[in-house]
Design an enzyme around this catalytic site. Sequence first.
Site, PDB file in Angstrom:
ATOM      1  N   ASP A  76       0.688   2.038  -3.542  1.00  0.00           N
ATOM      2  CA  ASP A  76       2.081   2.463  -3.893  1.00  0.00           C
ATOM      3  C   ASP A  76       2.974   1.520  -2.605  1.00  0.00           C
ATOM      4  O   ASP A  76       3.901   0.713  -3.443  1.00  0.00           O
ATOM      5  CB  ASP A  76       2.383   3.751  -3.433  1.00  0.00           C
ATOM      6  CG  ASP A  76       1.605   4.848  -4.353  1.00  0.00           C
ATOM      7  OD1 ASP A  76       0.752   4.314  -5.031  1.00  0.00           O
ATOM      8  OD2 ASP A  76       1.694   6.089  -4.198  1.00  0.00           O
ATOM      9  N   GLU A 106      -8.104  11.300   2.783  1.00  0.00           N
ATOM     10  CA  GLU A 106      -7.669  10.484   1.822  1.00  0.00           C
ATOM     11  C   GLU A 106      -7.562   8.978   2.435  1.00  0.00           C
ATOM     12  O   GLU A 106      -8.059   8.129   1.539  1.00  0.00           O
ATOM     13  CB  GLU A 106      -6.193  10.808   1.651  1.00  0.00           C
ATOM     14  CG  GLU A 106      -5.418  10.123   0.513  1.00  0.00           C
ATOM     15  CD  GLU A 106      -3.904  10.368   0.389  1.00  0.00           C
ATOM     16  OE1 GLU A 106      -3.520  11.603   1.040  1.00  0.00           O
ATOM     17  OE2 GLU A 106      -3.388   9.788  -0.609  1.00  0.00           O
TER      18      GLU A 106
HETATM   19  C1  DGY Z   1       1.853  10.085  -4.662  1.00  0.00           C
HETATM   20  O1  DGY Z   1       2.670  10.750  -5.256  1.00  0.00           O
HETATM   21  O2  DGY Z   1       2.050   9.505  -3.626  1.00  0.00           O
HETATM   22  C2  DGY Z   1       1.015   9.002  -5.826  1.00  0.00           C
HETATM   23  O3  DGY Z   1       0.334   8.103  -5.115  1.00  0.00           O
HETATM   24  C3  DGY Z   1       1.796   8.682  -7.082  1.00  0.00           C
HETATM   25  O4  DGY Z   1       0.959   8.515  -7.831  1.00  0.00           O
END
Ligand code: DGY
Length: 424
Positions: free
Chosen positions: A172, A397
């Site tokens: 992201d 994560e």
């Molecule tokens: C989040 O909400 O951080 C996810 O990576 C979006 O898919």
Amino acid sequence: MTPQRRDELTREAQATLRANDRGGYTVPTAGLYPFQWDWDAAVTALGWITFDEPRAWEEFRWLLKGQWTDGPQDGFIAHIVFHERSESYFPGPEEWGTPKTDPATSSISQPPLHATMLRWMWQRARDKALAAERLREIVPAIARHHAWWYRTRDPQATGLVMTIHPWETGRDNAPSWDEALARVPRATRPYRRRDLDHVDARQRPTQDFYDRVVYLMDFNRAVNFDPVAIAREGPFRVIDAAIVFILHRATTDLLALADELSIAIDAEPLRAAHARTAAAWPSLWSRAQGLFANLDLVSGALIDQPVNGGFLAWYAGVEAPAQANTLAAWLEEAPYGVPSTRVGAKTFDAQRYWRGPVWQHMNLLIETGLRECGETALAERVRASSLALFERSGFHEYYDPLTGAGLGGTTFSWTAASWLWLQG
Ligand code: DGY
């Protein structure tokens, strides 16, 4: 690592998947991500196949419940499938406003790992009869998804598919998207982030990032999800080398699976697209970084940011000796590699999501590619890093590449799955 610690981690990993199981699909982690995510699902299935084969195939069947089947978007698989309601995540289904499907989905996709994970699962499955039966059902749907990528995301047939939202890249807030995203207006409507209810803000994307990605989500809705308008006028359009490599590798695996199991798919257009990609990726080489890089389609410029997506070249079968030197240097700088952004880069942030932290599923893909391309010593170094992180911090994560501390969500499905897969 002692055999006891190894067994303990395996037990914990299996328990993590069981705890995150929602009866056919797996949430990445409770609370922070309460739905099914596309590329998470593909990696998570690798974990399931090591101890519950029927359940592993279910992960794909549930993901495909959200596949779109109509008109120009036929074959689309969304990055989130909203199987159940939950208030613990933003943006939920109403925010995306996608056409009424059951289950509801988001309007963007994610790195198409499916066919590769399916082929690995096929190779490892003990119950070949069940595997073949499931693959006969799943593979044609995945073939339609590949056709969707090539058709809607490479309308000029350049060989390089585009990506239209940072969330679609799966990485992201990687620094690669900073400049392209800075041109995207900020959303002005009110909304409330939920991610900060679960994770320290220093480990998550910034507010500025959210304002702009919400604008992009709203843009899709404003153009009625029309893929032609999105590919032509979308305010954020990039070539993400990682997606190019992942799709290329997946098409190789899709064609091989279809062939081996005599599954009828529309293979010729896929073969042609595959050949176009192989001719096109040299244009993504960054001499400045010694690494395959991304491209901003709006400005036309190569995005010279040192991020780990380029290291998926080997996974796509690209011999990249110059890049091997780059990876070796990155690993010298990070006690726990492979960092998502190079340690020492101006944009490096050891704790913030994709701006520095290590992600175990990325390590797994990078390591596998290296091994297949004969870069055994480097592959071993990546594996040693991964094992050190599992041993020290369990199934987070992501991880700080300098200290090895676990970050973001805990009891994380694809991290646990990566461990199980690595154990063989
Ligand atoms: C989040 O909400 O951080 C996810 O990576 C979006 O898919």
